[in-house]
Design an enzyme around this catalytic site. Structure first.
Site, PDB file in Angstrom:
ATOM      1  N   VAL A  24       0.839  -1.206   0.000  1.00  0.00           N
ATOM      2  CA  VAL A  24       0.000   0.000   0.000  1.00  0.00           C
ATOM      3  C   VAL A  24       0.872   1.253   0.000  1.00  0.00           C
ATOM      4  O   VAL A  24       0.692   2.163  -0.824  1.00  0.00           O
ATOM      5  CB  VAL A  24      -0.962   0.000   1.213  1.00  0.00           C
ATOM      6  CG1 VAL A  24      -1.684   1.336   1.350  1.00  0.00           C
ATOM      7  CG2 VAL A  24      -1.968  -1.138   1.085  1.00  0.00           C
ATOM      8  N   ARG A  25       1.842   1.297   0.876  1.00  0.00           N
ATOM      9  CA  ARG A  25       2.664   2.510   0.985  1.00  0.00           C
ATOM     10  C   ARG A  25       3.507   2.722  -0.279  1.00  0.00           C
ATOM     11  O   ARG A  25       3.664   3.844  -0.737  1.00  0.00           O
ATOM     12  CB  ARG A  25       3.522   2.463   2.249  1.00  0.00           C
ATOM     13  CG  ARG A  25       2.645   2.564   3.519  1.00  0.00           C
ATOM     14  CD  ARG A  25       3.458   2.661   4.768  1.00  0.00           C
ATOM     15  NE  ARG A  25       4.020   3.976   4.952  1.00  0.00           N
ATOM     16  CZ  ARG A  25       3.570   4.892   5.806  1.00  0.00           C
ATOM     17  NH1 ARG A  25       2.540   4.627   6.577  1.00  0.00           N
ATOM     18  NH2 ARG A  25       4.150   6.055   5.918  1.00  0.00           N
ATOM     19  N   ILE A 126       4.183 -20.599   6.969  1.00  0.00           N
ATOM     20  CA  ILE A 126       5.111 -20.996   8.046  1.00  0.00           C
ATOM     21  C   ILE A 126       5.886 -22.262   7.692  1.00  0.00           C
ATOM     22  O   ILE A 126       6.903 -22.546   8.309  1.00  0.00           O
ATOM     23  CB  ILE A 126       4.387 -21.201   9.405  1.00  0.00           C
ATOM     24  CG1 ILE A 126       3.390 -22.361   9.346  1.00  0.00           C
ATOM     25  CG2 ILE A 126       3.726 -19.920   9.871  1.00  0.00           C
ATOM     26  CD1 ILE A 126       2.953 -22.845  10.720  1.00  0.00           C
ATOM     27  N   ASP A 127       5.411 -23.020   6.701  1.00  0.00           N
ATOM     28  CA  ASP A 127       6.010 -24.335   6.423  1.00  0.00           C
ATOM     29  C   ASP A 127       7.432 -24.258   5.850  1.00  0.00           C
ATOM     30  O   ASP A 127       8.186 -25.218   5.928  1.00  0.00           O
ATOM     31  CB  ASP A 127       5.132 -25.123   5.443  1.00  0.00           C
ATOM     32  CG  ASP A 127       3.714 -25.309   5.972  1.00  0.00           C
ATOM     33  OD1 ASP A 127       3.492 -25.101   7.177  1.00  0.00           O
ATOM     34  OD2 ASP A 127       2.823 -25.648   5.169  1.00  0.00           O
ATOM     35  N   HIS A 249      -2.182 -24.311  15.638  1.00  0.00           N
ATOM     36  CA  HIS A 249      -2.285 -22.981  15.021  1.00  0.00           C
ATOM     37  C   HIS A 249      -1.639 -21.876  15.843  1.00  0.00           C
ATOM     38  O   HIS A 249      -1.451 -20.764  15.334  1.00  0.00           O
ATOM     39  CB  HIS A 249      -3.757 -22.653  14.731  1.00  0.00           C
ATOM     40  CG  HIS A 249      -4.319 -23.492  13.625  1.00  0.00           C
ATOM     41  ND1 HIS A 249      -4.726 -24.784  13.822  1.00  0.00           N
ATOM     42  CD2 HIS A 249      -4.485 -23.238  12.309  1.00  0.00           C
ATOM     43  CE1 HIS A 249      -5.139 -25.291  12.661  1.00  0.00           C
ATOM     44  NE2 HIS A 249      -5.005 -24.375  11.732  1.00  0.00           N
TER      45      HIS A 249
HETATM   46  O1  F6P Z   1       0.367 -24.402   5.357  1.00  0.00           O
HETATM   47  C1  F6P Z   1       0.289 -23.837   6.625  1.00  0.00           C
HETATM   48  C2  F6P Z   1      -0.364 -24.784   7.610  1.00  0.00           C
HETATM   49  O2  F6P Z   1      -0.389 -24.169   8.868  1.00  0.00           O
HETATM   50  C3  F6P Z   1       0.268 -26.174   7.699  1.00  0.00           C
HETATM   51  O3  F6P Z   1       1.436 -26.198   8.471  1.00  0.00           O
HETATM   52  C4  F6P Z   1      -0.858 -26.976   8.283  1.00  0.00           C
HETATM   53  O4  F6P Z   1      -0.751 -28.340   7.952  1.00  0.00           O
HETATM   54  C5  F6P Z   1      -2.075 -26.359   7.629  1.00  0.00           C
HETATM   55  O5  F6P Z   1      -1.706 -25.054   7.225  1.00  0.00           O
HETATM   56  C6  F6P Z   1      -3.284 -26.254   8.516  1.00  0.00           C
HETATM   57  O6  F6P Z   1      -4.339 -25.819   7.747  1.00  0.00           O
HETATM   58  P1  F6P Z   1      -5.684 -25.218   8.340  1.00  0.00           P
HETATM   59  O7  F6P Z   1      -5.376 -23.865   8.911  1.00  0.00           O
HETATM   60  O8  F6P Z   1      -6.575 -25.147   7.175  1.00  0.00           O
HETATM   61  O9  F6P Z   1      -6.131 -26.159   9.427  1.00  0.00           O
END
Ligand code: F6P
Length: 320
Positions: A24-25, A126-127, A249
């Site tokens: 945006v900036r 994050i993977d 998560h």
């Molecule tokens: O791809 C990112 C990720 O957090 C994975 O590490 C994990 O397997 C998946 O998404 C989880 O997915 P959701 O948030 O749909 O449960």
């Protein structure tokens, strides 16, 4: 180029807000209008959008998640969904689209590019399984989250002579488990990229116990198995008191690290510059400290990013 759009797609991660802000900036500094598409590709299909200003991104940099929200959108896998997405972008007079997300999002970006929309992808997951970038957005913050959790677990593990099995995310990639295992001094990091032998693990745990080292941390990537199964097997075979922690998560959230904020700023600004220079159909990435561009065709055909063999060697030398 007068008007660009930005969206976040797939699993959210820390640093997405910082990247939106940078787009945006940088857009506004170059006299572009910037439109935010809500809820990823789904919002593109459903025409959910908002005009973004400096005020819209004020105070968002340090927030995890994505204020534009994200979604996994099955309609984008179909021709009809892709056509509708491009039609909607054209009706909104969008000249270029920045897509912040993981491997599925990049396939969507390529599909839109092929249908005539100029797209730039920013790797965010994050993977750390996206090829052609050393790091994706969100990885460093996720590692910091994991390390904080494991450091806490080590305190309680040592107070009770317990073995903790800690499950990380990562889908089919063991990067988070391996790197956090190295950084936390875990006894094992079980990852899908390498076979492991539960008998050997139990034998070593027993030997460590006899030497007076009576607590341990075993990291396991979700793609390598379930923490509960490993903990049950250790308890059954060695008799140790075991506990598990499935980080889930939790790993994806929280305020982005300095590394992720800086990476987001660099990638976001580079995305706008690339569009202004007439470049599109690429993913930006980080290679040896520099921001690099790779054709989306190559990115999406390259398979998932392999674990760096020097990390595997480092772990092995350290006895993990
Ligand atoms: O791809 C990112 C990720 O957090 C994975 O590490 C994990 O397997 C998946 O998404 C989880 O997915 P959701 O948030 O749909 O449960």
């Amino acid at each position: 180029m007068k008007r660009i759009a930005v969206l976040t797609s797939g699993g959210d991660c820390s640093g997405m807000n910082a990247a939106i802000r940078a787009v945006v900036r940088a857009g506004l500094s170059n006299n572009l209008e910037v439109i935010g598409i809500q809820k990823g590709y789904q919002g593109l299909i459903d025409r959910q959008s908002e005009q973004l200003t400096t005020k819209s991104v004020s105070g968002k940099l340090q927030m995890g998640g994505t204020f534009l929200q994200s979604a996994r959108c099955s309609e984008m896998l179909e021709d009809a969904g892709q056509e509708l997405a491009v039609e909607n972008l054209k009706e909104m007079a969008i000249d270029g689209l920045v897509i912040i997300g993981g491997d599925g999002s990049h396939r969507g970006a390529l599909a839109l590019q092929k249908r005539g929309m100029k797209t730039i992808a920013i790797p965010a997951s994050i993977d750390n399984d996206i090829p052609f970038t050393d790091m994706s957005l969100g990885v460093d913050t996720a590692l910091n989250n994991i390390i904080h959790a494991v450091d806490c677990l080590k305190d309680t593990a040592s107070s009770h002579d317990r073995t903790f099995v800690v499950e990380t995310m990562g889908r089919n990639c063991g990067y988070l488990a391996l790197v956090s295992g190295i950084a936390c001094g875990a006894e094992y990091a079980l990852i899908p990229e390498s076979d492991y032998d539960i008998d050997e693990i139990c034998k070593n745990l027993r030997r460590r116990f006899q030497e007076g080292r009576d607590n341990s941390i075993i990291m396991i990537a979700e793609g390598a198995g379930r923490a509960q199964d490993v903990a049950d097997q250790i308890k059954d075979r060695v008799g140790f008191e075991t506990r598990i922690m499935v980080l889930g998560h939790y790993q994806r959230g929280g305020s982005p690290s300095t590394f992720d904020r800086l990476l987001a700023a660099r990638l976001g600004v580079s995305a706008v510059e690339a569009l202004l220079n007439g470049t599109s159909g690429i993913m930006l990435g980080l290679s040896c400290g520099a921001i690099v561009q790779t054709d989306l065709e190559k990115v999406t055909q390259g398979g998932l990013r392999a674990i760096d063999s020097t990390l595997l060697k480092l772990a092995a030398t350290l006895g993990i």
